[in-house]
Enzyme design. Structure first.
Site, mmCIF file in Angstrom:
data_model
loop_
_atom_site.group_PDB
_atom_site.id
_atom_site.type_symbol
_atom_site.label_atom_id
_atom_site.label_comp_id
_atom_site.label_asym_id
_atom_site.label_seq_id
_atom_site.Cartn_x
_atom_site.Cartn_y
_atom_site.Cartn_z
ATOM 1 N N HIS A 1 -41.677 79.052 65.725
ATOM 2 C CA HIS A 1 -41.669 79.816 67.149
ATOM 3 C C HIS A 1 -43.051 80.239 67.308
ATOM 4 O O HIS A 1 -43.514 80.237 68.228
ATOM 5 C CB HIS A 1 -40.515 80.859 66.998
ATOM 6 C CG HIS A 1 -39.258 80.296 67.231
ATOM 7 N ND1 HIS A 1 -38.642 79.897 68.396
ATOM 8 C CD2 HIS A 1 -38.260 80.486 66.326
ATOM 9 C CE1 HIS A 1 -37.484 79.655 68.056
ATOM 10 N NE2 HIS A 1 -37.177 79.768 67.129
ATOM 11 N N ARG B 1 -36.510 69.248 85.403
ATOM 12 C CA ARG B 1 -35.371 69.042 84.473
ATOM 13 C C ARG B 1 -34.399 70.072 84.954
ATOM 14 O O ARG B 1 -34.675 71.108 84.880
ATOM 15 C CB ARG B 1 -35.805 69.433 83.277
ATOM 16 C CG ARG B 1 -36.647 68.262 82.487
ATOM 17 C CD ARG B 1 -36.808 68.547 80.865
ATOM 18 N NE ARG B 1 -37.305 67.305 80.036
ATOM 19 C CZ ARG B 1 -38.511 67.089 79.872
ATOM 20 N NH1 ARG B 1 -39.506 68.039 80.312
ATOM 21 N NH2 ARG B 1 -38.656 65.980 78.961
ATOM 22 N N ARG C 1 -34.496 65.745 88.992
ATOM 23 C CA ARG C 1 -33.812 64.972 88.208
ATOM 24 C C ARG C 1 -32.288 65.621 88.309
ATOM 25 O O ARG C 1 -32.099 66.662 87.898
ATOM 26 C CB ARG C 1 -34.222 64.646 86.558
ATOM 27 C CG ARG C 1 -33.475 63.926 85.712
ATOM 28 C CD ARG C 1 -33.998 63.763 84.588
ATOM 29 N NE ARG C 1 -33.949 64.757 83.684
ATOM 30 C CZ ARG C 1 -34.355 64.792 82.421
ATOM 31 N NH1 ARG C 1 -35.028 63.736 81.829
ATOM 32 N NH2 ARG C 1 -34.292 66.068 81.723
ATOM 33 N N GLU D 1 -35.501 54.506 81.000
ATOM 34 C CA GLU D 1 -35.710 55.097 79.495
ATOM 35 C C GLU D 1 -34.627 54.384 78.446
ATOM 36 O O GLU D 1 -34.303 54.965 77.362
ATOM 37 C CB GLU D 1 -35.349 56.597 79.395
ATOM 38 C CG GLU D 1 -34.198 56.942 80.273
ATOM 39 C CD GLU D 1 -33.963 58.559 80.508
ATOM 40 O OE1 GLU D 1 -34.840 59.433 79.715
ATOM 41 O OE2 GLU D 1 -33.245 59.092 81.261
ATOM 42 N N ASN E 1 -39.798 59.286 76.140
ATOM 43 C CA ASN E 1 -39.240 59.986 74.951
ATOM 44 C C ASN E 1 -38.034 59.224 74.677
ATOM 45 O O ASN E 1 -37.840 58.947 73.450
ATOM 46 C CB ASN E 1 -38.896 61.592 75.487
ATOM 47 C CG ASN E 1 -40.107 62.281 75.714
ATOM 48 O OD1 ASN E 1 -41.304 61.945 75.612
ATOM 49 N ND2 ASN E 1 -39.759 63.225 76.537
ATOM 50 N N ASP E 2 -37.088 59.026 75.427
ATOM 51 C CA ASP E 2 -35.961 58.274 75.144
ATOM 52 C C ASP E 2 -36.299 56.661 75.055
ATOM 53 O O ASP E 2 -35.610 56.057 74.250
ATOM 54 C CB ASP E 2 -34.992 58.538 76.312
ATOM 55 C CG ASP E 2 -34.054 59.710 75.995
ATOM 56 O OD1 ASP E 2 -33.665 60.073 74.836
ATOM 57 O OD2 ASP E 2 -33.977 60.500 76.924
ATOM 58 N N ARG F 1 -35.020 60.617 67.966
ATOM 59 C CA ARG F 1 -36.144 61.611 68.483
ATOM 60 C C ARG F 1 -36.208 63.002 67.638
ATOM 61 O O ARG F 1 -37.157 63.675 67.512
ATOM 62 C CB ARG F 1 -36.431 61.615 69.963
ATOM 63 C CG ARG F 1 -35.397 62.261 70.604
ATOM 64 C CD ARG F 1 -35.521 61.969 72.048
ATOM 65 N NE ARG F 1 -36.044 63.138 72.848
ATOM 66 C CZ ARG F 1 -35.867 63.279 74.083
ATOM 67 N NH1 ARG F 1 -35.473 62.490 75.042
ATOM 68 N NH2 ARG F 1 -36.673 64.509 74.682
ATOM 69 N N CYS G 1 -42.955 59.923 82.617
ATOM 70 C CA CYS G 1 -43.042 61.674 82.561
ATOM 71 C C CYS G 1 -42.445 61.976 81.253
ATOM 72 O O CYS G 1 -42.217 63.077 80.961
ATOM 73 C CB CYS G 1 -41.768 62.169 83.534
ATOM 74 S SG CYS G 1 -40.364 61.380 83.337
HETATM 75 C C1 PEP Z 1 -37.809 60.975 78.562
HETATM 76 O O1 PEP Z 1 -36.787 60.586 77.967
HETATM 77 O O2 PEP Z 1 -39.018 60.753 78.263
HETATM 78 C C2 PEP Z 1 -37.762 62.488 79.433
HETATM 79 C C3 PEP Z 1 -38.945 62.669 80.155
HETATM 80 O O3 PEP Z 1 -36.783 62.940 79.375
HETATM 81 P P1 PEP Z 1 -36.034 63.942 78.388
HETATM 82 O O4 PEP Z 1 -37.209 64.272 77.678
HETATM 83 O O5 PEP Z 1 -35.683 65.143 79.047
HETATM 84 O O6 PEP Z 1 -34.912 63.226 77.657
HETATM 85 MG MG MG Z 2 -35.058 61.123 78.730
#
Ligand code: PEP
Ligand code: MG
Length: 576
Positions: free
Chosen positions: A195, A302, A338, A437, A460-461, A471, A508
């Protein structure tokens, strides 16, 4: 340098601070080792414990209420986790058991139960879960304070230029302490995901964690230089060292000022190509930071936060008010909302999705919305009603095939018709987009592009699914890289296919804020970068210093390379 005066830890929030040490001590004193002799006395101890928990929950709820407008999602998460832990029936049951059957005092029972739970969490492999040990320790201290004094402790007053030295900062410390005069944090424990690290970074305060027990030799009032980049602490430096660090500090400040001066400049390359720089946010309060950092819009709102930390779904009215506030505050700049992306790592306790073996590949996001359409319709109605107050766009997450896009669009059309028939105004040409994604969506980008107004690539996904690397799993994190050529080919293909149909593409995921990736993404032709607001200036700096021609060359070179290491080494060479 005199070795005795130097301590090396892990730098987790960059920057240099020069200040005066303040040692933060915990005050959970209470009498230990007392045996509670009679049944009545034991029941009284149980009652005392129950009361202390109620007061502790009330305290955290008050903090949450008083600060909810300023809190960032990660701060809010900390408080929600603490409320959840405080209300955990298992903890209460264990404490009651220690009092009833082992004749412990409430004070000792709390210490024993929390110590055992902290140990259990600390030993978990999952980094996120093991970091929750700090939350448990924190709620244990809070209950103890309430048991012993009947009231909470509030932070001390700090002098100007305080460097706060502590064992580990408890999650709620970092929220309740008045850090306006704190210029640096140094803790004995902690790690990159602790944290202290998260909050210090969010507040822009340099921090060093994992300093070890030597840290506790520092005395209150001593002068400390803290380097949040190298992880070094220098205690009582001589004038020569002080001079060196003051100069470094000035350089960093100049660099920051330089980045800030870019704020109002458009993100245009030296050869005149303009990119869009947007931000990812979860609440309306963050909008201010977006514009302060030169963001031109929101590439990802988000909406999950609105659904979390509560015990039922938000009503259409609640959602409408939230989206309307965002629309008004963003003053006609684009905001991509989203739709609900729960499931996977983001569960809603009141929704009661049964446990799944593979939640990331399970019942989540658009799959839930298309299956339980009343949830989706409520959200779509709220967004469409709010759309007349600004420039809102709708984006669907976790799309894996064409049918999902068609069904989602059909739902939007139904809601539009309903609103029209009811005489309620909305933006009739609101743009609809999807997140790319999932690899299957990337590979049919040509087909999906026909259906929507824009794409946003969620790396990210996309990395997680393309590389088959969870992840959240620290054990395999070395494999998780957006510089894997497989991921790069997918991104490049998506952009190419969308552009063939004149559809813009944003990105994103975290990759958008990685300076090393910026030139490559520019060269691929990405239209919009969306990232945490604080990352915008450094990415803009790269965009405005380079030409599109150079970025295209970089892209061509990288696509011929075989592995992430070679790519990273090359990008480190060409970045300026
Ligand atoms: C992603 O998957 O890149 C994304 C932006 O969405 P989240 O991180 O909320 O899954
Ligand atoms: Mg995602």
């Amino acid at each position: 340098m005199d070795g005795k005066n130097m301590i090396k830890g892990t730098g987790v929030s960059p920057g240099i601070s020069i200040g005066i040490a303040h040692i933060l001590k915990k005050d959970d004193d209470g009498l230990s080792g007392i045996i509670i002799q009679t049944n009545e006395a034991r029941e009284l101890e149980i009652e005392k414990f129950n009361q202390a928990v109620v007061s502790a929950i009330r305290e955290v709820e008050t903090i949450r209420l008083n600060t909810s407008f300023d809190l960032k999602p990660e701060d809010m998460d900390i408080l929600d986790t603490q409320i959840e832990f405080l209300g955990d029936p298992q903890i209460a049951e264990d404490v009651h058991e220690k009092i009833r059957n082992h004749f412990r005092s409430a004070h000792d029972a709390v210490i024993e139960v929390i110590d055992a739970a902290v140990e259990m969490f600390r030993n978990m492999d999952d980094k996120y879960l093991s970091a929750r040990a700090a939350d448990l320790r924190d709620i244990g201290n809070r209950i103890l304070r309430n048991l012993n004094t009947g009231r909470a402790s509030f932070g001390p007053d700090f002098g100007e230029n305080t460097i706060l030295i502590a064992e580990d900062l408890a999650p709620s410390d970092t929220i309740t302490l008045d850090t306006t005069r704190v210029v640096g944090f140094a803790t004995r424990l902690g790690g990159r995901t602790s944290h202290t690290a998260i909050i210090a970074k969010a507040k822009g305060i340099p921090a060093v964690v994992a300093c070890g027990s030597e840290l506790l030799n520092i005395r209150i009032g001593e002068t400390v230089i803290l380097d949040g980049t190298t992880g070094e602490l220098i205690i009582n430096p001589g004038s020569e060292i002080m001079g060196v660090y003051k100069a470094k500090q000035v350089n960093i400040l100049n660099e920051k000022a330089l980045l800030r001066s870019l704020k109002d400049l458009p993100a245009v390359t030296t050869d005149g190509h303009r990119f869009k720089l947007y931000a990812n946010i979860s609440n309306a309060a963050e909008l201010e930071q977006v514009f302060e950092n030169g963001g031109e819009g929101v590439g990802l709102l988000r909406t999950e936060m609105l659904f979390m930390g509560r015990d039922s779904f938000p009503s259409e009215e609640e959602q409408f008010n939230f989206y309307k506030q965002v629309a008004i505050k963003s003053k006609n700049r684009p905001v991509i909302i989203r739709t609900l992306d729960i499931g996977g790592d983001k569960q809603l306790p009141y929704f009661g999705i049964p446990p799944e073996n593979n939640p990331f590949m399970g019942y989540r996001a658009i799959r839930i919305c298309l299956d339980q359409q009343e949830i989706f319709f409520t959200q779509l109605r709220a967004i469409l009603r709010a759309s007349v107050f600004g420039n809102l766009k709708i984006m669907f997450p976790m799309i894996s095939n064409l049918s999902e896009v068609k069904q989602a669009k059909e739902c939007v059309n139904e809601v539009k018709l309903e609103l029209k028939n009811a005489g309620i105004d909305f933006d009739r040409s609101i743009e609809l987009g999807i997140m790319i994604e999932i690899p299957s969506a990337a590979l049919i980008a040509d087909i999906l592009a026909r259906e929507v107004d824009f794409f946003s690539i969620g790396t990210n996904d996309l990395c997680q699914y393309t590389l088959a690397v969870d992840r959240m799993n620290g054990k395999v994190s070395a494999l998780y890289t957006h510089f894997n050529p497989g991921v790069l080919r997918l991104i490049s293909y998506v952009i190419e296919q969308a552009h063939k149909q004149n559809k813009p593409v944003g990105l994103c995921g975290e990759m958008a804020s990685d300076p090393l990736a910026a030139l490559l993404l520019m060269g691929m032709g990405l239209d919009e970068f969306s990232m945490s607001p604080r990352s915008i200036p450094s990415i803009k700096n790269i965009l405005v210093k380079n030409s599109l021609a150079k970025a295209r060359e970089v892209f061509k070179t990288v696509m011929e390379m075989d592995d992430p290491e070679t790519i990273i080494n090359y990008l480190e060479e060409v970045i300026i």
